[in-house]
Design a protein around this motif. Structure first.
Motif, PDB file in Angstrom:
ATOM      1  N   ALA A  66       0.972  -1.295  -0.125  1.00 62.10           N
ATOM      2  CA  ALA A  66       0.071  -0.058  -0.002  1.00 62.10           C
ATOM      3  C   ALA A  66       0.695   1.160   0.013  1.00 62.10           C
ATOM      4  O   ALA A  66       0.595   2.312  -0.616  1.00 62.10           O
ATOM      5  CB  ALA A  66      -0.845   0.012   1.049  1.00 62.10           C
ATOM      6  N   GLU A  87      -1.226   3.130  -2.873  1.00 62.74           N
ATOM      7  CA  GLU A  87      -2.465   3.981  -2.732  1.00 62.74           C
ATOM      8  C   GLU A  87      -2.234   5.239  -3.262  1.00 62.74           C
ATOM      9  O   GLU A  87      -2.967   5.823  -4.043  1.00 62.74           O
ATOM     10  CB  GLU A  87      -3.121   3.854  -1.464  1.00 62.74           C
ATOM     11  N   GLU A  88      -1.047   5.922  -2.792  1.00 61.54           N
ATOM     12  CA  GLU A  88      -0.604   7.194  -3.254  1.00 61.54           C
ATOM     13  C   GLU A  88      -0.469   7.317  -4.842  1.00 61.54           C
ATOM     14  O   GLU A  88      -0.819   8.196  -5.478  1.00 61.54           O
ATOM     15  CB  GLU A  88       0.536   7.755  -2.499  1.00 61.54           C
ATOM     16  N   SER A 133      -1.834   5.736  -7.306  1.00 60.42           N
ATOM     17  CA  SER A 133      -3.003   5.817  -8.077  1.00 60.42           C
ATOM     18  C   SER A 133      -3.753   6.922  -8.039  1.00 60.42           C
ATOM     19  O   SER A 133      -4.859   7.084  -8.446  1.00 60.42           O
ATOM     20  CB  SER A 133      -3.836   4.500  -7.776  1.00 60.42           C
ATOM     21  N   ARG A 134      -3.386   7.812  -7.308  1.00 58.86           N
ATOM     22  CA  ARG A 134      -4.177   9.274  -7.023  1.00 58.86           C
ATOM     23  C   ARG A 134      -3.737  10.180  -8.052  1.00 58.86           C
ATOM     24  O   ARG A 134      -2.916  10.329  -8.652  1.00 58.86           O
ATOM     25  CB  ARG A 134      -4.042   9.455  -5.747  1.00 58.86           C
TER      26      ARG A 134
END
Length: 126
Positions: A115, A122-123, A125-126
């Motif tokens: 992650a 997660e970061e 994919s932003r």
């Protein structure tokens, strides 16, 4: 270890290693979307119509249908007609569930590392 045995089996069968790796990467990309994973998880419980999946996931019918088409094209789900609707199910239930269970075990081992990964976390994919 499993990837090595997959490559050894491919080499013994006369399969091009690059093609085998490409196919494996494609399969993992098909599993790389949270919505597709949620669909697969729900289909692991049994057959469902698109309308049931949309209600469960809270997504638009077109979104669920597009993800189902991707999963079908990858050979992971199948459908059969039932009246005017289609009943969707896992095409390779046992094998797919084995892969997902292995992924859960790997995530339990690596914790938050994936992650937090700068390339795929997660970061990213932003």
């Amino acid at each position: 270890m499993a990837m090595n045995s997959m490559m050894d089996s491919a080499a013994e069968a006369g399969v091009n290693e690059a093609a085998a790796l490409s196919a494996a990467a494609c399969m993992f990309r098909s599993l790389g979307d949270p919505t597709r994973l949620a669909i697969l998880r729900h289909l692991a419980l049994g057959e469902h119509k698109v309308v049931e999946l949309t209600a469960h996931l809270g997504l638009a019918q077109s979104t669920v249908s597009a993800h189902l088409a991707c999963l079908r094209d990858c050979g992971l789900v199948t459908s059969r007609p039932q009246g005017r609707a289609s009943m969707w199910s896992l095409a390779t239930g046992a094998e797919l569930l084995d892969v997902l269970a292995a992924a859960e075990r790997l995530l339990a081992t690596t914790g938050d590392a994936v992650a937090l990964c700068p390339a795929y976390g997660e970061e990213a994919s932003r």
